[in-house]
Scaffold this motif. Structure first.
Motif, PDB file in Angstrom:
ATOM      1  N   GLU A   1       7.786   1.342   2.959  1.00  0.00           N
ATOM      2  CA  GLU A   1       6.931   1.944   1.826  1.00  0.00           C
ATOM      3  C   GLU A   1       6.136   1.017   0.796  1.00  0.00           C
ATOM      4  O   GLU A   1       5.016   1.125   0.692  1.00  0.00           O
ATOM      5  N   LEU A   2       6.838  -0.183   0.758  1.00  0.00           N
ATOM      6  CA  LEU A   2       6.087  -1.348   0.054  1.00  0.00           C
ATOM      7  C   LEU A   2       4.826  -1.961   0.863  1.00  0.00           C
ATOM      8  O   LEU A   2       3.905  -2.053   0.361  1.00  0.00           O
ATOM      9  N   ILE A   3       5.155  -2.052   2.110  1.00  0.00           N
ATOM     10  CA  ILE A   3       4.245  -2.588   3.023  1.00  0.00           C
ATOM     11  C   ILE A   3       2.945  -1.386   3.051  1.00  0.00           C
ATOM     12  O   ILE A   3       1.586  -1.872   2.899  1.00  0.00           O
ATOM     13  N   SER A   4       3.104  -0.257   3.101  1.00  0.00           N
ATOM     14  CA  SER A   4       2.349   0.802   3.119  1.00  0.00           C
ATOM     15  C   SER A   4       1.432   0.761   1.992  1.00  0.00           C
ATOM     16  O   SER A   4       0.236   0.863   1.609  1.00  0.00           O
ATOM     17  N   SER A   5       2.072   0.453   0.774  1.00  0.00           N
ATOM     18  CA  SER A   5       1.373   0.264  -0.465  1.00  0.00           C
ATOM     19  C   SER A   5       0.570  -0.758  -0.624  1.00  0.00           C
ATOM     20  O   SER A   5      -0.747  -0.625  -0.960  1.00  0.00           O
ATOM     21  N   VAL A   6       0.665  -1.759   0.085  1.00  0.00           N
ATOM     22  CA  VAL A   6      -0.126  -3.219   0.019  1.00  0.00           C
ATOM     23  C   VAL A   6      -1.445  -2.839   0.955  1.00  0.00           C
ATOM     24  O   VAL A   6      -2.544  -3.014   0.620  1.00  0.00           O
ATOM     25  N   LEU A   7      -0.958  -2.397   2.299  1.00  0.00           N
ATOM     26  CA  LEU A   7      -2.086  -1.963   3.032  1.00  0.00           C
ATOM     27  C   LEU A   7      -3.231  -0.903   2.533  1.00  0.00           C
ATOM     28  O   LEU A   7      -4.223  -1.048   2.729  1.00  0.00           O
ATOM     29  N   ASP A   8      -2.448   0.235   1.938  1.00  0.00           N
ATOM     30  CA  ASP A   8      -3.114   1.179   1.632  1.00  0.00           C
ATOM     31  C   ASP A   8      -3.837   1.136   0.187  1.00  0.00           C
ATOM     32  O   ASP A   8      -4.931   2.023  -0.061  1.00  0.00           O
ATOM     33  N   GLY A   9      -3.324   0.078  -0.552  1.00  0.00           N
ATOM     34  CA  GLY A   9      -3.743   0.074  -1.970  1.00  0.00           C
ATOM     35  C   GLY A   9      -3.318   0.815  -2.832  1.00  0.00           C
ATOM     36  O   GLY A   9      -3.540   1.235  -4.097  1.00  0.00           O
ATOM     37  N   ASP A  10      -2.596   2.163  -2.523  1.00  0.00           N
ATOM     38  CA  ASP A  10      -1.812   3.027  -3.278  1.00  0.00           C
ATOM     39  C   ASP A  10      -0.542   2.838  -3.877  1.00  0.00           C
ATOM     40  O   ASP A  10       0.629   2.524  -3.214  1.00  0.00           O
ATOM     41  N   ASN A  11      -0.577   2.218  -4.958  1.00  0.00           N
ATOM     42  CA  ASN A  11       0.635   1.586  -5.502  1.00  0.00           C
ATOM     43  C   ASN A  11       1.220   2.344  -6.728  1.00  0.00           C
ATOM     44  O   ASN A  11       1.973   2.068  -7.390  1.00  0.00           O
ATOM     45  N   GLY A  12       0.836   3.886  -6.641  1.00  0.00           N
ATOM     46  CA  GLY A  12       1.277   4.844  -7.634  1.00  0.00           C
ATOM     47  C   GLY A  12       0.674   4.429  -8.988  1.00  0.00           C
ATOM     48  O   GLY A  12       1.264   4.891  -9.965  1.00  0.00           O
ATOM     49  N   GLN A  13      -0.075   3.791  -9.172  1.00  0.00           N
ATOM     50  CA  GLN A  13      -0.519   3.386 -10.673  1.00  0.00           C
ATOM     51  C   GLN A  13      -2.326   3.621 -10.701  1.00  0.00           C
ATOM     52  O   GLN A  13      -2.893   2.884 -11.147  1.00  0.00           O
ATOM     53  N   GLY A  14      -2.605   4.796 -10.087  1.00  0.00           N
ATOM     54  CA  GLY A  14      -3.882   5.206 -10.035  1.00  0.00           C
ATOM     55  C   GLY A  14      -4.872   4.542  -9.103  1.00  0.00           C
ATOM     56  O   GLY A  14      -6.043   4.449  -9.140  1.00  0.00           O
ATOM     57  N   GLY A  15      -4.287   3.772  -7.949  1.00  0.00           N
ATOM     58  CA  GLY A  15      -4.957   3.057  -6.971  1.00  0.00           C
ATOM     59  C   GLY A  15      -5.626   1.944  -7.383  1.00  0.00           C
ATOM     60  O   GLY A  15      -6.761   1.564  -6.869  1.00  0.00           O
ATOM     61  N   LEU A  16      -5.151   1.407  -8.581  1.00  0.00           N
ATOM     62  CA  LEU A  16      -5.932  -0.028  -8.971  1.00  0.00           C
ATOM     63  C   LEU A  16      -5.782  -1.099  -8.097  1.00  0.00           C
ATOM     64  O   LEU A  16      -6.582  -1.983  -8.142  1.00  0.00           O
ATOM     65  N   MET A  17      -4.835  -1.412  -7.354  1.00  0.00           N
ATOM     66  CA  MET A  17      -4.341  -2.204  -6.444  1.00  0.00           C
ATOM     67  C   MET A  17      -5.444  -2.007  -5.086  1.00  0.00           C
ATOM     68  O   MET A  17      -5.350  -1.049  -4.458  1.00  0.00           O
ATOM     69  N   PRO A  18      -6.121  -2.936  -4.839  1.00  0.00           N
ATOM     70  CA  PRO A  18      -7.111  -2.546  -3.658  1.00  0.00           C
ATOM     71  C   PRO A  18      -6.296  -2.715  -2.350  1.00  0.00           C
ATOM     72  O   PRO A  18      -5.209  -3.231  -2.292  1.00  0.00           O
ATOM     73  N   ALA A  19      -6.825  -1.952  -1.268  1.00  0.00           N
ATOM     74  CA  ALA A  19      -6.152  -1.904   0.044  1.00  0.00           C
ATOM     75  C   ALA A  19      -6.521  -3.364   0.887  1.00  0.00           C
ATOM     76  O   ALA A  19      -7.567  -3.835   0.667  1.00  0.00           O
ATOM     77  N   PHE A  20      -5.428  -3.805   1.509  1.00  0.00           N
ATOM     78  CA  PHE A  20      -5.606  -5.085   2.174  1.00  0.00           C
ATOM     79  C   PHE A  20      -5.398  -4.671   3.846  1.00  0.00           C
ATOM     80  O   PHE A  20      -5.289  -5.703   4.396  1.00  0.00           O
ATOM     81  N   GLN A  21      -5.630  -3.506   4.199  1.00  0.00           N
ATOM     82  CA  GLN A  21      -5.587  -3.236   5.664  1.00  0.00           C
ATOM     83  C   GLN A  21      -6.415  -4.007   6.442  1.00  0.00           C
ATOM     84  O   GLN A  21      -6.081  -4.059   7.785  1.00  0.00           O
ATOM     85  N   THR A  22      -7.723  -4.373   5.941  1.00  0.00           N
ATOM     86  CA  THR A  22      -8.568  -5.060   6.786  1.00  0.00           C
ATOM     87  C   THR A  22      -8.278  -6.532   6.756  1.00  0.00           C
ATOM     88  O   THR A  22      -8.982  -7.319   7.561  1.00  0.00           O
ATOM     89  N   THR A  23      -7.543  -7.048   5.835  1.00  0.00           N
ATOM     90  CA  THR A  23      -7.107  -8.420   5.540  1.00  0.00           C
ATOM     91  C   THR A  23      -6.058  -8.816   6.116  1.00  0.00           C
ATOM     92  O   THR A  23      -5.722  -9.950   6.674  1.00  0.00           O
ATOM     93  N   LEU A  24      -4.833  -7.938   5.680  1.00  0.00           N
ATOM     94  CA  LEU A  24      -3.416  -8.307   6.190  1.00  0.00           C
ATOM     95  C   LEU A  24      -2.911  -7.340   7.317  1.00  0.00           C
ATOM     96  O   LEU A  24      -3.354  -6.125   7.393  1.00  0.00           O
ATOM     97  N   THR A  25      -2.046  -7.712   8.063  1.00  0.00           N
ATOM     98  CA  THR A  25      -1.091  -6.992   8.936  1.00  0.00           C
ATOM     99  C   THR A  25       0.082  -6.666   8.442  1.00  0.00           C
ATOM    100  O   THR A  25       0.561  -7.338   7.558  1.00  0.00           O
TER     101      THR A  25
END
Length: 129
Positions: A89-113
């Motif tokens: 679930e945490l890995i998905s939050s990092v990759l998708d950028g949806d951290n439950g805080q209004g989407g302020l964290m950017p998605a890293f799916q193009t940068t990280l595996t």
């Protein structure tokens, strides 16, 4: 219809609770370890390049940019230590950028595996011991 005593009902409920807890924590152990051993060198380099500016040197949410954000970054170490949270679930939050805080964290799916993020989590755990 047969009536069950309070003791019998309590024992059945206790057994169901025990079996469901064993099932959850068994699944959590399998899920949290599906990526194998951490590569701490990779985790450190990816963390410094992508995460430290907001999450701080130890992933505690106290990076140099955290003071400029309207919502403070998560304490990643606390999230990793949550006994009811799943690493996937945490890995998905990092990759998708949806951290439950209004989407302020950017998605890293193009940068990280997924493996990169898992290595980052291993690095965070290692610096907080």
């Amino acid at each position: 219809m047969k009536r069950f005593s309070l003791f019998t009902v309590s024992m059945i409920a206790l057994c169901l609770l025990a079996f469901s807890s064993i099932g959850f924590f068994g699944f959590k152990a399998w899920s949290d370890n599906q990526y194998g051993e951490y590569n701490l060198t990779n985790g450190k380099s990816k963390f410094i390049a992508n995460c430290a500016v907001c999450h701080g040197n130890k992933g505690l949410g106290d990076g140099i940019a955290s003071g400029t954000l309207t919502i403070s970054p998560d304490n990643i170490y606390d999230e990793l230590k949550n006994p009811f949270g799943l690493k996937q679930e945490l890995i998905s939050s990092v990759l998708d950028g949806d951290n439950g805080q209004g989407g302020l964290m950017p998605a890293f799916q193009t940068t990280l595996t997924e493996k990169d993020v898992n290595d980052i989590f291993g690095y965070i755990e290692s610096v907080n011991l």
